[in-house]
Design an enzyme around this catalytic site. Structure first.
Site, short mmCIF file in Angstrom:
data_model
loop_
_atom_site.label_atom_id
_atom_site.label_comp_id
_atom_site.label_asym_id
_atom_site.label_seq_id
_atom_site.Cartn_x
_atom_site.Cartn_y
_atom_site.Cartn_z
N SER A 1 32.08 46.49 42.10
CA SER A 1 32.68 45.38 42.85
C SER A 1 31.94 44.10 42.51
CB SER A 1 32.56 45.65 44.35
OG SER A 1 32.80 44.47 45.09
N VAL B 1 34.76 62.92 48.02
CA VAL B 1 33.68 62.77 47.03
C VAL B 1 32.30 62.79 47.68
CG1 VAL B 1 35.14 61.47 45.42
CG2 VAL B 1 33.68 60.23 47.03
N ILE C 1 40.77 41.65 45.83
CA ILE C 1 42.06 42.26 45.47
C ILE C 1 42.79 42.60 46.77
CG2 ILE C 1 43.18 44.14 44.21
CD1 ILE C 1 41.50 42.29 42.39
N LYS D 1 27.30 49.47 45.38
CA LYS D 1 28.04 49.03 44.20
C LYS D 1 27.10 48.56 43.08
CE LYS D 1 32.31 49.93 45.33
NZ LYS D 1 33.07 50.96 44.58
N TYR E 1 27.20 48.10 51.26
CA TYR E 1 28.23 48.19 50.23
C TYR E 1 27.72 47.57 48.92
CZ TYR E 1 32.92 47.69 48.13
OH TYR E 1 34.02 47.76 47.32
N ALA F 1 24.66 47.25 47.97
CA ALA F 1 23.62 48.12 47.40
C ALA F 1 24.26 49.29 46.66
CB ALA F 1 22.71 48.65 48.51
N ASN G 1 37.03 55.83 41.68
CA ASN G 1 37.56 54.69 42.43
C ASN G 1 37.33 54.83 43.94
OD1 ASN G 1 39.54 52.37 42.93
ND2 ASN G 1 40.50 54.07 44.01
#
Lengths: 76, 247
Positions: free
Chosen positions: B142, B64, B188, B159, B155, B157, B90
């Site tokens: 998240s 992606v 998770i 999300k 991460y 920033a 995802n």
């Protein structure tokens, strides 16, 4: 496969005779942002390509569209 | 009520492991045809071979973070399926680093996969969905994008960016029958969280009202619901799946 002029004429609902290289995006009321996306879909379907966002932004005239199609080895 | 997704075509990026894999299996279980995205063609093929749902699954390996690869993947999907009804963004990467050690490379990689990749996939999905009168986009954000976590500035920033993207896109494409929602998992149990040290894990669990970490199968039912007609009036929402960790 339709010609580029035919795709333009059908998408913008204008006379094919008015589809000339100098015709520019938003220079006529028929070629607004909504019609632009109709044109994108029609070009993709007709020429079996997928345009990216940079292509869509760069489609500022009939001549420019022809130039972009050439990038995909499509003769408009 | 999750509904029947027979005849629907879905794409799940990052579909080979963890939450993505659980989502692929849930959508396939509801009857959808699911294109399984992933960076490794081998991993995609292996996931499908061991899924028990191979009849519903098609491999679509791509990164992606590579705009040309995204474009090629959507073109291949369009040629094979002729439509797209459900996109689940995802795919994500998470690398722990304190702010002083967050390199420009780490920033670029984190944003390219988690945020720009999601945006690029949305661009193509909106166009394909618009052709068939609508669809559902579900973006995995998240809990870190909502409440933060030390060592996850890049991460977090990215999300948080996914949340902003989701809200604006929901407003922009609602008129075309396209719903856009975000799902925000908490802690998770996946490969991504496997490396959390025991002491940190215990501290995390203490903050979870339901008293345990989550499983990928805890997240998938929400995505399945958002994908289906039962969620037909739900768009522009960010929904946590975190055992009441963030409220």
């Amino acid at each position: 496969m339709k010609s580029l002029a035919e795709v333009f004429a059908e998408s913008l609902m204008i006379d094919a005779a008015s589809v000339v290289d100098s015709l520019a995006y938003q220079s006529i009321k028929e070629w607004d942002s909504v019609a632009h996306m109709v044109l994108v879909t029609a070009l993709e379907d007709n020429f079996d390509i997928m345009l990216d966002a940079d292509d869509i932004v760069a489609m500022s005239s009939v001549a420019k569209v022809r130039e972009i199609l050439a990038k995909y080895d499509v003769a408009g | 009520m999750t509904g029947d997704l027979s005849g629907r075509v879905a794409l799940v990026t990052g579909g080979t492991r963890g939450i993505g894999r659980a989502i692929v299996l849930a959508l396939a279980g509801a009857g959808a045809t699911v294109f399984v995205g992933g960076r490794s063609a081998e991993a995609v093929e292996a996931m499908i071979a061991t899924s028990g749902a191979a009849d519903h699954l098609h491999p679509l390996p791509f990164d992606v973070a590579d705009p040309a690869a995204v474009k090629a993947a959507f073109m291949a999907l369009q040629k094979q399926a002729g439509r797209l009804d459900i996109l689940v963004n995802n795919a994500g990467v998470l690398k722990d680093a304190v702010i002083e050690m967050t390199s420009t490379g780490l920033m670029a990689e984190t944003l390219a996969t988690n945020l720009t990749g999601t945006l690029t996939c949305c661009q193509y999905a909106v166009r394909l969905m618009g052709r068939s009168g609508g669809g559902s986009i579900i973006n995995l954000t998240s809990i870190i994008g909502r409440v933060g976590y030390p060592g996850h500035t890049a991460y977090g920033a990215a999300k948080a960016g996914v949340i902003g993207l989701t809200l604006s896109l929901a407003r922009e494409v609602g008129g075309r029958g396209i719903r856009v929602n975000a799902v925000a998992p908490g802690t998770i149990e996946t490969d991504m969280t496997a490396g959390i040290p025991d002491d940190k894990r215990a501290a995390l669990v203490e903050r979870i009202a339901l008293g345990r970490t989550g499983q990928p199968e805890d997240v998938a039912p929400l995505v399945l619901f958002l994908a289906g007609d039962g969620a037909r009036y739900i768009s522009g929402q960010v929904i946590g799946v975190d055992g009441a960790m963030a409220m």
